[in-house]
Design a protein around this motif. Structure first.
Motif, PDB file in Angstrom:
ATOM      1  N   PRO A 140       0.820  18.346 -12.392  1.00  0.00           N
ATOM      2  CA  PRO A 140       2.191  18.289 -12.636  1.00  0.00           C
ATOM      3  C   PRO A 140       2.926  16.835 -12.197  1.00  0.00           C
ATOM      4  CG  PRO A 140       1.705  20.395 -11.508  1.00  0.00           C
ATOM      5  CD  PRO A 140       0.573  19.386 -11.384  1.00  0.00           C
ATOM      6  N   LEU A 141       2.227  15.988 -11.383  1.00  0.00           N
ATOM      7  CA  LEU A 141       2.593  14.581 -11.323  1.00  0.00           C
ATOM      8  C   LEU A 141       2.254  13.486 -12.201  1.00  0.00           C
ATOM      9  CD1 LEU A 141       1.372  13.841  -7.707  1.00  0.00           C
ATOM     10  CD2 LEU A 141       3.942  14.278  -8.342  1.00  0.00           C
ATOM     11  N   LEU A 142       1.482  14.138 -13.174  1.00  0.00           N
ATOM     12  CA  LEU A 142       0.823  13.181 -14.245  1.00  0.00           C
ATOM     13  C   LEU A 142       1.694  13.633 -15.599  1.00  0.00           C
ATOM     14  CD1 LEU A 142      -2.886  13.117 -13.719  1.00  0.00           C
ATOM     15  CD2 LEU A 142      -0.978  11.419 -13.263  1.00  0.00           C
ATOM     16  N   ARG A 143       2.679  14.515 -15.588  1.00  0.00           N
ATOM     17  CA  ARG A 143       3.621  14.822 -16.612  1.00  0.00           C
ATOM     18  C   ARG A 143       4.801  13.916 -16.450  1.00  0.00           C
ATOM     19  NH1 ARG A 143       2.141  20.771 -15.181  1.00  0.00           N
ATOM     20  NH2 ARG A 143       0.485  21.003 -16.445  1.00  0.00           N
ATOM     21  N   GLY A 144       5.465  13.781 -17.536  1.00  0.00           N
ATOM     22  CA  GLY A 144       6.756  13.360 -17.781  1.00  0.00           C
ATOM     23  C   GLY A 144       6.672  11.784 -17.690  1.00  0.00           C
ATOM     24  N   GLU A 145       7.804  11.263 -17.047  1.00  0.00           N
ATOM     25  CA  GLU A 145       7.970   9.629 -17.232  1.00  0.00           C
ATOM     26  C   GLU A 145       6.703   9.050 -16.264  1.00  0.00           C
ATOM     27  OE1 GLU A 145      11.282   6.340 -16.239  1.00  0.00           O
ATOM     28  OE2 GLU A 145      11.585   8.305 -15.706  1.00  0.00           O
ATOM     29  N   ALA A 146       6.484   9.828 -15.245  1.00  0.00           N
ATOM     30  CA  ALA A 146       5.626   9.071 -14.219  1.00  0.00           C
ATOM     31  C   ALA A 146       3.949   9.129 -15.052  1.00  0.00           C
ATOM     32  CB  ALA A 146       5.190   9.899 -12.718  1.00  0.00           C
ATOM     33  N   GLY A 147       3.711  10.175 -15.564  1.00  0.00           N
ATOM     34  CA  GLY A 147       2.574  10.178 -16.583  1.00  0.00           C
ATOM     35  C   GLY A 147       2.412   9.368 -17.608  1.00  0.00           C
ATOM     36  N   TYR A 148       3.535   8.969 -18.067  1.00  0.00           N
ATOM     37  CA  TYR A 148       3.761   8.049 -19.355  1.00  0.00           C
ATOM     38  C   TYR A 148       3.341   6.708 -18.916  1.00  0.00           C
ATOM     39  CZ  TYR A 148       5.679   5.169 -23.142  1.00  0.00           C
ATOM     40  OH  TYR A 148       5.833   4.460 -24.177  1.00  0.00           O
ATOM     41  N   ALA A 149       4.100   6.248 -17.609  1.00  0.00           N
ATOM     42  CA  ALA A 149       3.881   5.180 -16.929  1.00  0.00           C
ATOM     43  C   ALA A 149       2.451   4.820 -16.327  1.00  0.00           C
ATOM     44  CB  ALA A 149       4.780   4.826 -15.776  1.00  0.00           C
ATOM     45  N   TYR A 150       1.868   5.941 -16.091  1.00  0.00           N
ATOM     46  CA  TYR A 150       0.376   5.869 -15.694  1.00  0.00           C
ATOM     47  C   TYR A 150      -0.406   5.474 -16.829  1.00  0.00           C
ATOM     48  CZ  TYR A 150      -4.292   7.605 -14.452  1.00  0.00           C
ATOM     49  OH  TYR A 150      -5.634   7.596 -14.176  1.00  0.00           O
ATOM     50  N   THR A 151      -0.302   6.309 -17.950  1.00  0.00           N
ATOM     51  CA  THR A 151      -0.945   6.051 -19.166  1.00  0.00           C
ATOM     52  C   THR A 151      -0.913   4.676 -19.736  1.00  0.00           C
ATOM     53  OG1 THR A 151      -0.865   8.300 -19.622  1.00  0.00           O
ATOM     54  CG2 THR A 151      -1.328   6.933 -21.398  1.00  0.00           C
ATOM     55  N   ASN A 152       0.500   4.045 -19.569  1.00  0.00           N
ATOM     56  CA  ASN A 152       0.393   2.774 -20.051  1.00  0.00           C
ATOM     57  C   ASN A 152      -0.268   1.904 -19.271  1.00  0.00           C
ATOM     58  OD1 ASN A 152       2.322   1.962 -22.473  1.00  0.00           O
ATOM     59  ND2 ASN A 152       3.731   3.684 -21.466  1.00  0.00           N
ATOM     60  N   LEU A 153      -0.328   2.029 -17.919  1.00  0.00           N
ATOM     61  CA  LEU A 153      -0.967   1.132 -17.027  1.00  0.00           C
ATOM     62  C   LEU A 153      -2.358   1.073 -17.381  1.00  0.00           C
ATOM     63  CD1 LEU A 153      -0.723  -1.245 -14.940  1.00  0.00           C
ATOM     64  CD2 LEU A 153      -0.887   0.807 -13.114  1.00  0.00           C
ATOM     65  N   CYS A 154      -3.035   2.314 -17.504  1.00  0.00           N
ATOM     66  CA  CYS A 154      -4.518   2.476 -17.889  1.00  0.00           C
ATOM     67  C   CYS A 154      -4.591   1.712 -19.353  1.00  0.00           C
ATOM     68  CB  CYS A 154      -4.774   3.859 -18.059  1.00  0.00           C
ATOM     69  SG  CYS A 154      -4.911   4.754 -16.788  1.00  0.00           S
ATOM     70  N   GLY A 155      -3.755   1.794 -20.335  1.00  0.00           N
ATOM     71  CA  GLY A 155      -3.789   1.126 -21.557  1.00  0.00           C
ATOM     72  C   GLY A 155      -3.677  -0.516 -21.251  1.00  0.00           C
ATOM     73  N   ALA A 156      -3.012  -0.825 -20.517  1.00  0.00           N
ATOM     74  CA  ALA A 156      -2.947  -2.292 -20.006  1.00  0.00           C
ATOM     75  C   ALA A 156      -4.231  -2.742 -19.357  1.00  0.00           C
ATOM     76  CB  ALA A 156      -1.717  -2.716 -19.084  1.00  0.00           C
ATOM     77  N   MET A 157      -4.676  -1.802 -18.484  1.00  0.00           N
ATOM     78  CA  MET A 157      -5.883  -2.257 -17.612  1.00  0.00           C
ATOM     79  C   MET A 157      -7.213  -2.236 -18.833  1.00  0.00           C
ATOM     80  SD  MET A 157      -9.216  -0.841 -16.775  1.00  0.00           S
ATOM     81  CE  MET A 157      -8.560   0.989 -16.887  1.00  0.00           C
ATOM     82  N   GLN A 158      -7.188  -1.500 -19.821  1.00  0.00           N
ATOM     83  CA  GLN A 158      -8.219  -1.148 -20.860  1.00  0.00           C
ATOM     84  C   GLN A 158      -8.233  -2.597 -21.644  1.00  0.00           C
ATOM     85  OE1 GLN A 158     -10.650   0.521 -20.585  1.00  0.00           O
ATOM     86  NE2 GLN A 158     -11.869  -0.135 -22.536  1.00  0.00           N
ATOM     87  N   PHE A 159      -6.700  -2.941 -22.035  1.00  0.00           N
ATOM     88  CA  PHE A 159      -6.728  -4.320 -22.727  1.00  0.00           C
ATOM     89  C   PHE A 159      -7.415  -5.295 -22.181  1.00  0.00           C
ATOM     90  CE2 PHE A 159      -4.322  -8.025 -23.774  1.00  0.00           C
ATOM     91  CZ  PHE A 159      -4.714  -8.205 -25.263  1.00  0.00           C
ATOM     92  N   LEU A 160      -6.980  -5.509 -20.873  1.00  0.00           N
ATOM     93  CA  LEU A 160      -7.505  -6.659 -20.133  1.00  0.00           C
ATOM     94  C   LEU A 160      -8.936  -6.650 -19.905  1.00  0.00           C
ATOM     95  CD1 LEU A 160      -4.605  -6.686 -17.418  1.00  0.00           C
ATOM     96  CD2 LEU A 160      -5.253  -8.535 -19.235  1.00  0.00           C
ATOM     97  N   ARG A 161      -9.480  -5.466 -19.900  1.00  0.00           N
ATOM     98  CA  ARG A 161     -11.075  -5.493 -19.822  1.00  0.00           C
ATOM     99  C   ARG A 161     -11.637  -5.770 -20.991  1.00  0.00           C
ATOM    100  NH1 ARG A 161     -13.703  -0.531 -18.673  1.00  0.00           N
ATOM    101  NH2 ARG A 161     -15.538  -1.804 -18.378  1.00  0.00           N
ATOM    102  N   GLU A 162     -11.276  -5.436 -22.382  1.00  0.00           N
ATOM    103  CA  GLU A 162     -11.887  -5.725 -23.350  1.00  0.00           C
ATOM    104  C   GLU A 162     -11.246  -7.074 -24.186  1.00  0.00           C
ATOM    105  OE1 GLU A 162     -11.640  -2.244 -26.062  1.00  0.00           O
ATOM    106  OE2 GLU A 162     -12.494  -0.909 -24.458  1.00  0.00           O
ATOM    107  N   VAL A 163     -10.281  -7.572 -23.558  1.00  0.00           N
ATOM    108  CA  VAL A 163      -9.909  -8.900 -24.334  1.00  0.00           C
ATOM    109  C   VAL A 163     -11.014  -9.774 -24.427  1.00  0.00           C
ATOM    110  CG1 VAL A 163      -8.825  -9.785 -22.335  1.00  0.00           C
ATOM    111  CG2 VAL A 163      -8.081 -10.435 -24.529  1.00  0.00           C
ATOM    112  N   ASP A 164     -11.365 -10.315 -25.321  1.00  0.00           N
ATOM    113  CA  ASP A 164     -12.484 -11.487 -25.472  1.00  0.00           C
ATOM    114  C   ASP A 164     -11.839 -12.737 -25.827  1.00  0.00           C
ATOM    115  OD1 ASP A 164     -14.662 -12.883 -26.110  1.00  0.00           O
ATOM    116  OD2 ASP A 164     -14.982 -11.912 -27.807  1.00  0.00           O
ATOM    117  N   LEU A 165     -11.450 -13.449 -24.674  1.00  0.00           N
ATOM    118  CA  LEU A 165     -10.788 -14.634 -24.894  1.00  0.00           C
ATOM    119  C   LEU A 165     -11.698 -15.660 -25.378  1.00  0.00           C
ATOM    120  CD1 LEU A 165      -8.258 -16.281 -24.062  1.00  0.00           C
ATOM    121  CD2 LEU A 165      -9.272 -16.803 -21.757  1.00  0.00           C
TER     122      LEU A 165
END
Length: 192
Positions: free
Chosen positions: A158-183
């Motif tokens: 239940p904590l991962l639903r709604g706005e908090a879950g959306y924010a968490y998912t976006n932070l996971c996406g940001a982290m994944q982008f940073l892991r995979e970016v090939d500078l």
């Protein structure tokens, strides 16, 4: 389960490996990934909104504007602080950081309109995620991977639903982008 796939990125660990138990191998792998991500974030401190193509920060004259992410950076840096002991508290910090991105973008985009009295359109997800990536780079929170995994392992659904879950998912996406970016690869393409 999902974050494990992202964290280990194809590094399978089996209980019978000669170097020890799967738990110690996973911890070693996690520590290596944490160190690599933190080093990468530190090396990306030069990144500006222009690099991430944050559209609402482009003015009509072609100038790129910056965005004040100080509140969001503080929230992301607090993820590893002593005040966050539970998934609920960590998710609250992630949610506040995400809201801070939206507020900062709305203020910066409104400022870009200058004298124009037309209403500013709402900030889109196309701007929020790259801005969250920028804030994550600036904050370079230590142990981000472990924190995200902790949330996935211990946060009640239940904590991962709604706005908090959306924010968490976006932070996971940001982290994944940073892991995979090939500078290095990107710089090689740009200099061709």
């Amino acid at each position: 389960p999902h974050i494990d796939k992202v964290l280990l990125a194809g590094k399978e660990v089996t209980p019978n490996e000669s170097s020890g138990s799967s738990t110690s191998n996973t911890i070693q792998t996690m520590n290596e990934l944490e160190a690599q991500l933190h080093e990468k974030m530190l090396s990306l401190q030069f990144v500006t909104p222009a690099h991430l193509e944050i559209s609402c920060l482009k003015s009509t004259e072609g100038e790129e504007r910056d965005v004040d992410l100080s509140y969001t950076v503080r929230q992301l840096q607090s993820l590893h602080g002593n005040n966050n002991h539970s998934p609920r508290q960590i998710l609250q910090s992630i949610l506040l950081a995400h809201r801070g991105v939206s507020v900062a973008l709305n203020q910066a985009c409104r400022n870009n309109d200058g004298e124009n009295k037309s209403p500013t359109p709402p900030t889109s997800a196309d701007d929020v995620l790259p801005t969250l990536i920028l804030a994550t780079i600036r904050a370079h929170p230590p142990h981000l991977l472990s924190i995200l995994r902790f949330i996935e392992d211990f946060a009640p659904l239940p904590l991962l639903r709604g706005e908090a879950g959306y924010a968490y998912t976006n932070l996971c996406g940001a982290m994944q982008f940073l892991r995979e970016v090939d500078l290095e690869g990107h710089l090689a393409e740009v200099t061709l």
